[in-house]
Design an enzyme around this catalytic site. Structure first.
Site, PDB file in Angstrom:
ATOM      1  N   ASP A   1     -19.482   3.247  22.207  1.00 48.33           N
ATOM      2  CA  ASP A   1     -18.023   3.276  22.163  1.00 48.33           C
ATOM      3  C   ASP A   1     -17.576   2.306  21.082  1.00 48.33           C
ATOM      4  O   ASP A   1     -17.632   1.093  21.245  1.00 48.33           O
ATOM      5  CB  ASP A   1     -17.457   2.881  23.531  1.00 48.33           C
TER       6      ASP A   1
ATOM      7  N   TYR B   1     -13.965  -0.457  29.364  1.00 48.49           N
ATOM      8  CA  TYR B   1     -12.951   0.584  29.471  1.00 48.49           C
ATOM      9  C   TYR B   1     -13.213   1.621  28.393  1.00 48.49           C
ATOM     10  O   TYR B   1     -13.267   1.295  27.204  1.00 48.49           O
ATOM     11  CB  TYR B   1     -11.555  -0.012  29.301  1.00 48.49           C
TER      12      TYR B   1
ATOM     13  N   LYS C   1      -8.640   4.283  16.930  1.00 55.89           N
ATOM     14  CA  LYS C   1      -7.852   3.192  16.357  1.00 55.89           C
ATOM     15  C   LYS C   1      -7.873   3.218  14.831  1.00 55.89           C
ATOM     16  O   LYS C   1      -7.077   3.916  14.206  1.00 55.89           O
ATOM     17  CB  LYS C   1      -8.298   1.848  16.939  1.00 55.89           C
TER      18      LYS C   1
END
Length: 428
Positions: free
Chosen positions: A239, A146, A267
């Site tokens: 990623d 994702y 994050k």
């Protein structure tokens, strides 16, 4: 044990009338574990307190950003000081430069950084840049990975999409995913075939996949991935929204010895506030406007509060912090394994520093999304409900990672393992 959920239930009933599904991100709904969500009133250290006053050991930690735990005093002080000076300027700040320097100093592959407000924006922007640089359109991604809710990436995505049982999403035009080629993770043969068949603009991968659960690369995958990408003429995009500054000082790429062309971060880089970034070699990044011709912008990009939180968080992440986080992660994984074994329950736990997933399976390894999806999700759901009843807050999805933090203690882990053992006994 939680005494009541009356206030959470009332808030959820009200939210259902005002917010789609009652939540602002699907996995929060807890539908995959068969219950209504808890509404949180506060967090401190390794603990959450819900609106009914129930306290939980938190293994979600806002899905990864809170590596220092909730309301870390240094982060709160930095954000408070920044807020007192103003919450947003729409103009450059010294903090943005400092954060870019901090990122570049930790990631050798990153010479320049552009801030965004979310990992989705960062992924979208890195892909746009790769397409401009290569003058190609096709992307290669891995099933179960994702990379944000960009139309073109909602093809066999994991995480919330997998939890909801949605293979893509209505509203995504067929043309949007037509240029996205998806292959299984940890399949060198499929990787070789993809490179032989297509000319890619970019290969997008999680350095340690954590959106189908934690599924690290098997030996023999990453070298062909990097070499094949370069031979193909594509850009390699790492990623690191989850792994960046969590699994090691240099993120997943530092842990694994990788040298990607572009890196997507989020994050932890925002310290718990909305922030993300992408970066890479100077020659690539100078194609971004206003230096170059590839447009990307954001009103709140580089927000001073988020930058302050990110800097305060990174300042505390030295080698000793990662060594302690690794010990905590290993202790939690061992505790869950022992609890399962004592109950005669088939459970396989996969982990790296700061991340783990317990899979309800008798397999000795979960190596791709298909194997993750084949695990017993109903058993996981029942177990999660039993953990919540015992004051432990796990990710409400088999496809999400558990996030140990530096605020957790050995006592928190031992209490979690004890609750896990009791929960295993309850579900049979």
């Amino acid at each position: 044990m939680p005494a009541s959920s009356r206030h959470s239930e009332a808030l959820y009933a009200q939210a259902l009338k005002l917010i789609p599904g009652g939540v602002n991100s699907p996995v929060r709904a807890m539908r995959s574990i068969g219950r209504a969500p808890l509404f949180i009133a506060s967090g401190k250290g390794a603990y959450l307190t819900d609106e009914d006053g129930n306290e939980y050991i938190d293994w979600v930690c806002s899905w990864g950003p809170l590596i220092l735990g909730h309301a870390d005093p240094d982060v709160i002080a930095a954000v408070t000081a920044a807020a007192a000076r103003g919450t947003s300027y729409g103009a450059p700040t010294a903090g943005e430069v400092q954060l870019a320097a901090e990122i570049a100093g930790r990631l050798p592959s990153v010479e320049m950084v552009r801030m965004t407000s979310s990992g989705t924006e960062a992924s979208m922007s890195a892909i746009r840049l790769a397409r401009a640089v290569t003058d190609r359109e096709k992307l290669l991604k891995f099933a179960g990975a994702y990379h944000g809710h960009v139309d073109g990436l909602l093809a066999q995505a994991g995480s919330g999409v997998a939890t909801q049982g949605i293979p893509g999403s209505p509203g995504v035009p067929a043309a949007a995913t037509a240029t996205t080629i998806t292959i299984p993770w940890n399949d060198p043969v499929a990787l070789e075939q993809a490179f032989a068949t297509h000319a890619f603009a970019a290969v997008l991968f999680e350095t340690v996949p954590a959106n189908m659960g934690v599924v690290p690369a098997l030996p023999g995958l990453l070298d062909p991935l990097a070499l094949g990408t370069r031979e193909n003429g594509a850009l390699l995009i790492a990623d690191e929204v989850i792994t960046g500054f969590r699994v090691a000082p240099g993120g997943g790429q530092g842990l694994l010895g990788l040298d990607p062309d572009l890196t997507v971060m989020g994050k932890i880089v925002g310290g718990g506030l909305p922030a993300a970034a992408y970066g890479g070699r100077r020659a690539l990044m100078e194609r971004i406007a206003p230096s170059g011709d590839v447009y990307q912008a954001g009103t709140l990009s580089g927000n001073p509060l988020a930058v302050a939180a990110g800097l305060a968080t990174l300042a505390k992440l030295d080698q000793a912090a990662y060594e302690r986080l690794n010990r905590l992660t290993n202790r939690l994984a061992a505790g869950l394994r022992e609890a399962a074994a004592s109950a005669g329950r088939a459970l396989h736990v996969q982990q790296v520093t700061g991340l783990l997933t317990p899979f309800f399976t008798s397999a000795d390894r979960v190596s791709d999304y298909a194997q993750a999806a084949a695990s017993d999700q109903q058993a996981y759901a029942s177990w999660c409900r039993a953990l919540l009843a015992r004051g432990v807050y796990p990710p409400p999805s088999q496809f999400e990672a558990w996030f140990p933090s530096l605020a957790h203690t050995e006592a928190d882990i031992d209490r979690t393992a004890s609750a896990a053992a009791d929960a295993f006994e309850e579900i049979g």
